[in-house]
Design a protein around this motif. Sequence first.
Motif, PDB file in Angstrom:
ATOM      1  N   LYS A  79       0.848  -1.192   0.000  1.00  0.00           N
ATOM      2  CA  LYS A  79       0.000   0.000   0.000  1.00  0.00           C
ATOM      3  C   LYS A  79       0.884   1.243   0.000  1.00  0.00           C
ATOM      4  O   LYS A  79       1.772   1.372   0.845  1.00  0.00           O
ATOM      5  N   ASP A  80       0.656   2.124  -0.943  1.00  0.00           N
ATOM      6  CA  ASP A  80       1.356   3.414  -1.035  1.00  0.00           C
ATOM      7  C   ASP A  80       2.879   3.265  -1.039  1.00  0.00           C
ATOM      8  O   ASP A  80       3.589   4.186  -0.626  1.00  0.00           O
ATOM      9  N   ASN A  81       3.388   2.134  -1.469  1.00  0.00           N
ATOM     10  CA  ASN A  81       4.828   1.868  -1.553  1.00  0.00           C
ATOM     11  C   ASN A  81       5.536   2.017  -0.206  1.00  0.00           C
ATOM     12  O   ASN A  81       6.749   2.147  -0.139  1.00  0.00           O
ATOM     13  N   THR A  82       4.757   2.010   0.893  1.00  0.00           N
ATOM     14  CA  THR A  82       5.360   2.210   2.213  1.00  0.00           C
ATOM     15  C   THR A  82       4.929   1.162   3.230  1.00  0.00           C
ATOM     16  O   THR A  82       5.493   1.085   4.301  1.00  0.00           O
ATOM     17  N   GLU A  83       3.915   0.379   2.895  1.00  0.00           N
ATOM     18  CA  GLU A  83       3.330  -0.514   3.892  1.00  0.00           C
ATOM     19  C   GLU A  83       2.931  -1.854   3.277  1.00  0.00           C
ATOM     20  O   GLU A  83       2.274  -1.891   2.231  1.00  0.00           O
TER      21      GLU A  83
ATOM     22  N   SER B 266      12.047   2.588   3.655  1.00  0.00           N
ATOM     23  CA  SER B 266      11.663   1.608   4.671  1.00  0.00           C
ATOM     24  C   SER B 266      10.270   1.090   4.339  1.00  0.00           C
ATOM     25  O   SER B 266       9.574   1.650   3.491  1.00  0.00           O
ATOM     26  N   LEU B 267       9.886   0.031   5.031  1.00  0.00           N
ATOM     27  CA  LEU B 267       8.532  -0.510   4.934  1.00  0.00           C
ATOM     28  C   LEU B 267       8.000  -0.705   6.341  1.00  0.00           C
ATOM     29  O   LEU B 267       8.754  -1.053   7.254  1.00  0.00           O
TER      30      LEU B 267
ATOM     31  N   LYS C  28       8.700  -1.936  11.558  1.00  0.00           N
ATOM     32  CA  LYS C  28       9.337  -1.179  10.485  1.00  0.00           C
ATOM     33  C   LYS C  28      10.686  -1.783  10.151  1.00  0.00           C
ATOM     34  O   LYS C  28      11.418  -2.221  11.038  1.00  0.00           O
ATOM     35  N   LYS C  29      10.993  -1.784   8.858  1.00  0.00           N
ATOM     36  CA  LYS C  29      12.301  -2.226   8.382  1.00  0.00           C
ATOM     37  C   LYS C  29      12.874  -1.120   7.506  1.00  0.00           C
ATOM     38  O   LYS C  29      12.245  -0.710   6.529  1.00  0.00           O
TER      39      LYS C  29
ATOM     40  N   PHE D 279      15.667   0.142   4.848  1.00  0.00           N
ATOM     41  CA  PHE D 279      16.497  -0.471   3.807  1.00  0.00           C
ATOM     42  C   PHE D 279      17.866   0.193   3.779  1.00  0.00           C
ATOM     43  O   PHE D 279      17.970   1.410   3.918  1.00  0.00           O
ATOM     44  N   ALA D 280      18.891  -0.593   3.577  1.00  0.00           N
ATOM     45  CA  ALA D 280      20.241  -0.041   3.409  1.00  0.00           C
ATOM     46  C   ALA D 280      20.295   0.698   2.082  1.00  0.00           C
ATOM     47  O   ALA D 280      19.746   0.232   1.084  1.00  0.00           O
ATOM     48  N   ASP D 281      20.913   1.847   2.060  1.00  0.00           N
ATOM     49  CA  ASP D 281      21.075   2.632   0.833  1.00  0.00           C
ATOM     50  C   ASP D 281      19.759   2.944   0.152  1.00  0.00           C
ATOM     51  O   ASP D 281      19.707   3.097  -1.058  1.00  0.00           O
ATOM     52  N   GLY D 282      18.669   2.997   0.896  1.00  0.00           N
ATOM     53  CA  GLY D 282      17.380   3.367   0.321  1.00  0.00           C
ATOM     54  C   GLY D 282      16.764   2.311  -0.554  1.00  0.00           C
ATOM     55  O   GLY D 282      15.720   2.528  -1.144  1.00  0.00           O
ATOM     56  N   GLY D 283      17.370   1.150  -0.666  1.00  0.00           N
ATOM     57  CA  GLY D 283      16.800   0.089  -1.488  1.00  0.00           C
ATOM     58  C   GLY D 283      16.708  -1.198  -0.717  1.00  0.00           C
ATOM     59  O   GLY D 283      17.438  -1.391   0.252  1.00  0.00           O
ATOM     60  N   ALA D 284      15.826  -2.056  -1.122  1.00  0.00           N
ATOM     61  CA  ALA D 284      15.628  -3.324  -0.403  1.00  0.00           C
ATOM     62  C   ALA D 284      16.848  -4.220  -0.549  1.00  0.00           C
ATOM     63  O   ALA D 284      17.519  -4.208  -1.573  1.00  0.00           O
ATOM     64  N   GLN D 285      17.108  -4.964   0.487  1.00  0.00           N
ATOM     65  CA  GLN D 285      18.196  -5.944   0.448  1.00  0.00           C
ATOM     66  C   GLN D 285      17.594  -7.294   0.049  1.00  0.00           C
ATOM     67  O   GLN D 285      16.438  -7.546   0.268  1.00  0.00           O
ATOM     68  N   SER D 286      18.438  -8.144  -0.508  1.00  0.00           N
ATOM     69  CA  SER D 286      17.920  -9.473  -0.789  1.00  0.00           C
ATOM     70  C   SER D 286      18.389 -10.456   0.244  1.00  0.00           C
ATOM     71  O   SER D 286      19.165 -10.204   1.062  1.00  0.00           O
TER      72      SER D 286
END
Length: 167
Positions: free
Chosen positions: A80-84, A118-119, A157-158, A160-167
């Motif tokens: 939802k809304d790229n945040t949740e 973050s999410l 809440k999580k 993200f490192a460097d503003g992007g998701a980690q795998s």
Amino acid sequence: MGQSLPKPALRPFLPADTPMLAAIFVASVQELTGDDYSEAQQEAWAAVADEEESFGKKLASELTLIATLQGSPVGFASLKDNTEIDMLYVHPSVAGQGVGTLLCDALEKLAGARGAKSLTVDASDTAVDFFRKRGYAAQQRNSVTINGEWLANTTMKKAFADGGAQS
């Protein structure tokens, strides 16, 4: 000779999926949350999917992914809304087999690729450990009312490192 299990695949939500996803939602709530919620709470929660048209509209209004095994839906998750992470449900028959992880990985990667830092997720008591193991930290406890029943959950809440998701 051992046979390897089929691997789950992902695809986007289609409106025709609504009845199957409603059934997965109900089965997941009824069969996987009994240690954390009363029968009355489970019934109220599962009833969210009773009105399939509004349930389908909610899924369509968000970025919803479906996990399939051999072409059949076995779980779904929505962003939802790229945040949740708004919803993440798997059928009880595949619980613990990586379907939730696959869905969550995909939503985190999509959100990160779209610039999310973050999410958050309002995790049910049943799902808190799943999200904690993925690096989500509890922010606050919540009480929500659904169909006349109070249910507790935890906002997690999580970052993200460097503003992007980690795998």
